[in-house]
Motif scaffolding. Structure first.
Motif, PDB file in Angstrom:
ATOM      1  N   GLU A 180      47.222  18.344  -3.934  1.00  0.00           N
ATOM      2  CA  GLU A 180      48.951  18.626  -3.976  1.00  0.00           C
ATOM      3  C   GLU A 180      48.423  17.700  -2.433  1.00  0.00           C
ATOM      4  O   GLU A 180      47.563  18.565  -1.627  1.00  0.00           O
ATOM      5  CB  GLU A 180      48.994  19.429  -3.966  1.00  0.00           C
TER       6      GLU A 180
ATOM      7  N   VAL B 204      53.339  16.078  -4.621  1.00  0.00           N
ATOM      8  CA  VAL B 204      52.675  15.259  -5.552  1.00  0.00           C
ATOM      9  C   VAL B 204      51.139  15.826  -5.666  1.00  0.00           C
ATOM     10  O   VAL B 204      50.834  15.902  -4.793  1.00  0.00           O
ATOM     11  CB  VAL B 204      52.971  13.693  -4.163  1.00  0.00           C
TER      12      VAL B 204
ATOM     13  N   ASN C 136      47.519  13.460 -13.435  1.00  0.00           N
ATOM     14  CA  ASN C 136      48.690  12.836 -12.627  1.00  0.00           C
ATOM     15  C   ASN C 136      48.159  11.968 -11.768  1.00  0.00           C
ATOM     16  O   ASN C 136      47.139  11.516 -11.028  1.00  0.00           O
ATOM     17  CB  ASN C 136      49.124  14.226 -11.222  1.00  0.00           C
TER      18      ASN C 136
ATOM     19  N   LEU D 116      49.313   8.892 -10.643  1.00  0.00           N
ATOM     20  CA  LEU D 116      49.876   8.623  -8.492  1.00  0.00           C
ATOM     21  C   LEU D 116      50.079   6.512  -8.834  1.00  0.00           C
ATOM     22  O   LEU D 116      48.910   6.163  -8.362  1.00  0.00           O
ATOM     23  CB  LEU D 116      48.825   9.119  -7.339  1.00  0.00           C
TER      24      LEU D 116
ATOM     25  N   LYS E 172      60.997   4.457  -4.814  1.00  0.00           N
ATOM     26  CA  LYS E 172      61.533   5.065  -4.691  1.00  0.00           C
ATOM     27  C   LYS E 172      61.801   5.340  -5.892  1.00  0.00           C
ATOM     28  O   LYS E 172      61.667   6.278  -7.261  1.00  0.00           O
ATOM     29  CB  LYS E 172      61.271   6.055  -3.727  1.00  0.00           C
TER      30      LYS E 172
ATOM     31  N   GLY F 240      60.335   4.869  -9.312  1.00  0.00           N
ATOM     32  CA  GLY F 240      59.219   4.961 -10.003  1.00  0.00           C
ATOM     33  C   GLY F 240      57.790   5.668  -9.177  1.00  0.00           C
ATOM     34  O   GLY F 240      56.939   6.401  -9.011  1.00  0.00           O
TER      35      GLY F 240
ATOM     36  N   GLN G 112      55.542   7.689  -6.227  1.00  0.00           N
ATOM     37  CA  GLN G 112      55.839   9.059  -5.836  1.00  0.00           C
ATOM     38  C   GLN G 112      55.462   8.862  -3.996  1.00  0.00           C
ATOM     39  O   GLN G 112      55.277  10.186  -3.613  1.00  0.00           O
ATOM     40  CB  GLN G 112      54.635   9.934  -6.652  1.00  0.00           C
ATOM     41  N   MET G 113      55.190   7.615  -3.401  1.00  0.00           N
ATOM     42  CA  MET G 113      54.136   8.093  -1.602  1.00  0.00           C
ATOM     43  C   MET G 113      54.625   6.280  -1.907  1.00  0.00           C
ATOM     44  O   MET G 113      54.370   5.528  -2.317  1.00  0.00           O
ATOM     45  CB  MET G 113      52.521   8.125  -1.476  1.00  0.00           C
TER      46      MET G 113
ATOM     47  N   LEU H   1      59.870  10.944   0.511  1.00  0.00           N
ATOM     48  CA  LEU H   1      58.165  10.248   0.423  1.00  0.00           C
ATOM     49  C   LEU H   1      57.084  10.669   1.162  1.00  0.00           C
ATOM     50  O   LEU H   1      56.833   9.915   2.135  1.00  0.00           O
ATOM     51  CB  LEU H   1      58.281   8.865  -0.812  1.00  0.00           C
TER      52      LEU H   1
END
Lengths: 342, 342, 342, 342
Positions: free
Chosen positions: D84, D96, D102, D104, D126, D129, D131-132, D167
């Motif tokens: 995580e 995340v 999951n 990414l 963001k 969609g 996540q980083m 993020l």
């Protein structure tokens, strides 16, 4: 052959595999480890398809211990092969020996263009020390719009040059249907693009003529030896291996000359190994340094492109030396060979 | 075509080169810089040999601006090619369309082994959604000691399976002398090792049958398109391009599938592009993920190895799926295609 | 720089691009053809990012006419570079010259192991004609579980061997944080894995010490010269280029020695070029033929692994010669060099 | 480990070798054949240097049966790793998750240029969609004359974007001396050029932060796993593997995406595997098809370049999507993942 099984292979799966291997006439030696099991296959594994075993879901890896090539293998034929090419032209009786210390220089133009051209080049390269004449009659071109060669007429012109000079001739066979034109050709060349044209190789195994087998652009030395094996398995053991550069990411030269292939091939096989520096680099000014490198590294010969077209020299082929450059190259190559053999 | 001259090229050499280029029917635009001179060649440069110019001592580099392939080029043929394969068997009249959105699934065993084998596989892959049957009759094997196929008998067995199922058949032609056995073959495959067997390509340009042309192990996409051009220049424009992996330094898979070749080929050419995941990886458990990747990336079809040999499943070919695995693969591929085309 | 636009580029898109190029201080020469438009960029294009232009949707291809390397470029510095390494040890004042005909032989063990070992090897390689001593103190190993070298202690031992023999020492720097240990190191080596470690190269540009820069496994000669440029741009023009084999599909040798890189590099650059035959092949019995090939091909020197461990000779490193083999190699190399330079 | 000896190895040499192997704490199982002898090494062979054994004159080949990587090996850690990433910014507490299903998505510009730029892109990716957030602060450029990034200032701007959007941020570390600027960086990227910068890897093993480890241009999947092992051996087991294309002879794309590396890596290791389609091809119009292919093939995530510069869109980086294109890509990727996971 060594087969490593995955740790999750069940006893039943393992048993099935071992039974199947035994049905092929082999013995199996089993050795169990903590994380995998190793099977040693004992017997004549030559005809066992390792790809097939590698693909089984319970198999982690397969290693062949014995090479698949036999007739080309130095293990079973320790002395260097040496064979003789006899040009049957013009009363010339002395043959050209290849292999086992006999250094072979083959020279000539990329393409045969005219009687005048090929005869003039033949005379000049003979005077400079070439022992064979090369020239393309059937040309493998990447694009259908490029010049494709003079075909049978080109071979006739080569034969005229042979009669004039006594030099045996080498030219490329691109398709079996052309073989009928090759009666007076002394050495048949298989080009890099045809190294794995298995039907061609099989047919050449029946010809009784020496074959000059070029390494494919993306072929390993093992694959080159297996292609030689195709010819030899047919009964023709006169195969000359030719390193001519492999394809890599580097674009400064057309191909990358794998100079180490010389000692590698000579260790694995008893066949003679020659080098084509012209196609390896594709740039005329590097042909001499690469030829010297090959000579220093133990090559049994060279095949070099030479043109003879002073009035159009500017526009001549990128890989071709002038006769003067070729004469200079031969002298330097001989000096390097002497230095190495002292 | 752009030719950059070295700074030490003399005015005379430059003049000679320009004169020669003009003699080829081209115009030359000259632009002088501080450290080099740039020549722009204007006109039909298709037949100009760039290797020849690249080799001149005064030339630093040559860049081709127009591709050498014409008939295969999307520039001159904007719409996707689409052509129909009609199996002439058993009253089956509906043809199989290839290209322009028609997804083509070809399946079958590596080698044809027996009537029972090929017919059973044909029926099962048809039931799972295959539109054509593949199977090797003439086999290109790296070693002369490996199984070489059933030859003409294999083709007869394929024809029996075609008559039974109505599936058009695809099989590899290894040498022109075998063409006489291919009358009832619907699509002729050119293998990776023969991609630059120019005589074969030329002859296939006269056949009128669709050709499945596999990319060579060490050939660029441009070279693949030039090989297609050889066939098309002969009058046969029905060429299916097939990406099947290239040779790289990575050994975890047999070859490296060049997945980006799909969009690259479809941008450069109007010809359909299919993918062979079985030969690309050589390991059965990766065939499904690679097939899904190809479908997501826009391939026009797949050619997949399927076996049907439950009692010997353990020892079957590494690249072959069972019929059940193949049926599952087709379903997943269709779902991915729908997801991409939404 | 030559930019070819696609035929579907609109006049507006073309105008925008030209305007942007002009905003970079360049002139643009436009030439329209039937199927594409060609832009010639005139001026200082060195800082123009061709990848950026290549990625534009309206651009078909980009060709750089001027190399990006300047200080390393023979175009701007026609004479061979030559520089001198002065070992500051033991009252030895005569320096070792590199480049422009001065042949450099560097020898020593893969890893420094003990004072006894390194001093004995230093004495023996000096006696056989080595002019510098090499030895690994910090070792780049693929696996974290392999021996990583003696670190700073290894350098101390090298310095002892230098004081004993007067031989300048060469050793690899793996990280900038180790630079503090390199005060008495005469030539700093950058390994193949670090050829594009730009921060390291920049820092070495400030050191004032000669740098032995090894070519990366997958790097072109152009990239090698750009890495040299990083060092030279920082003010340190003493860079020795080292060809040590590239990674290809061939596995018979650890890497494939790109022998043609010698003449290519010497044509493009004035910097000295040496060859590492030991790492290129990874097999001791090929080190001599590759060394002779490199000498024949025009290398400015060699860096060779030599061990000195008779009682454990069987198990010593695969790339290492014995002192006797090294002495023999040097003699043969000298004979080949004489033969070439006659 | 399996060691095959040549047939000319003497009994004494064989005995010496076996004795030495036993001195390393291993057992040896010997099996004699007609043409070679096979030694099976039993015990902890992890630290045995196979290159050393391979180099012995009596040895024909060496095969490692157990992989050298342990902590990264699925054999010893069957379940997918999942870890995580917690951005410690702005009260964002939800982390995340990476790995084990999951998916990414990391997105952002090639280089951080200004606060306005990075914050606008962060907000838009963001919303689509991601996540980083990724962005280059220290840039590894092939040429010293190309833009080298904003350095520490670039990281400060990334942190501002993180605080704005929540993020977590990913950026590349090029040299250990820069590590002091990485306190607020959530995931540290190791670039392809540094994949074998062993000192860097060792230091990252002490950081406790997730590491995004990119595959080197010429590195095998085994070497990638050994580099992961360097980090993990130091105590940090949070390594994300990233396939980003390898160098081959094909030049139509910048690199060749090795799509099969996804299933291969996931079979060999429990670590998450993501794909960088932007660097793999270098051409923006292929980024979407390659992303879909990766999703279909089982990748655990994507790292994609996105720019946000409408007024200069014409001239923006070749690998960068617009925010609109990125939003469309994420939707398509999600549809493909659903189709595959049905």
């Amino acid at each position: 052959m060594i087969v490593v099984l995955k740790k999750d292979a069940t006893i039943e799966q393992r048993g099935d595999l071992i039974e199947w291997i035994k049905s092929l006439g082999l013995d199996v030696h089993l050795s169990e480890g903590k994380f995998q099991t190793v099977l040693g296959l004992i017997g004549d594994t030559e005809s066992v398809d390792e790809e097939l075993i590698k693909g089984l879901s319970i198999v982690q890896s397969v290693t062949r211990v014995t090479e698949k090539f036999k007739k080309a293998n130095r293990k079973f034929h320790n002395d260097d092969s040496v064979f003789e090419v006899n040009s049957n032209a013009g009363g010339v009786t002395a043959g050209v020996k290849i292999g086992d210390g006999n250094f072979l220089v083959i020279a000539g133009p990329c393409s045969v263009e005219s009687e005048e051209q090929i005869c003039a080049i033949a005379e000049s390269v003979k005077a400079s020390g070439a022992q064979m004449l090369r020239g393309g009659a059937f040309k493998p071109r990447t694009s259908p719009y490029d010049f494709q060669g003079l075909h049978a007429d080109g071979i006739e012109l080569l034969v005229k040059a042979k009669k004039l000079t006594g030099l045996p001739i080498v030219t490329e066979l691109m398709d079996l249907s052309h073989l009928k034109y090759f009666d007076e050709v002394d050495v048949i060349q298989v080009g890099a693009r045809n190294m794995q044209n298995m039907e061609l190789l099989k047919a050449l195994g029946k010809t009784g003529k020496p074959i000059l087998l070029k390494r494919g652009l993306a072929n390993t030395v093992s694959e080159l030896l297996l292609s030689a094996e195709y010819i030899m398995a047919g009964g023709n053991e006169q195969v000359i291996l030719c390193e001519r550069g492999i394809r890599t990411f580097e674009t400064a030269t057309r191909n990358t000359l794998d100079i180490a292939a010389i000692p590698v091939l000579k260790e694995l096989s008893h066949l003679p190994v020659i080098v084509d520096p012209s196609h390896a680099c594709g740039i005329v000014r590097y042909v001499k340094p690469l030829s010297l490198a090959a000579a220093a590294c133990g090559t049994d010969g060279l095949i070099v492109e030479v043109h003879n077209n002073p009035e159009r020299a500017l526009c001549d082929g990128p890989q071709s030396l002038t006769p003067e450059q070729f004469a200079d190259l031969v002298k330097s190559v001989n000096r390097v060979r002497e230095a190495v053999n002292l």
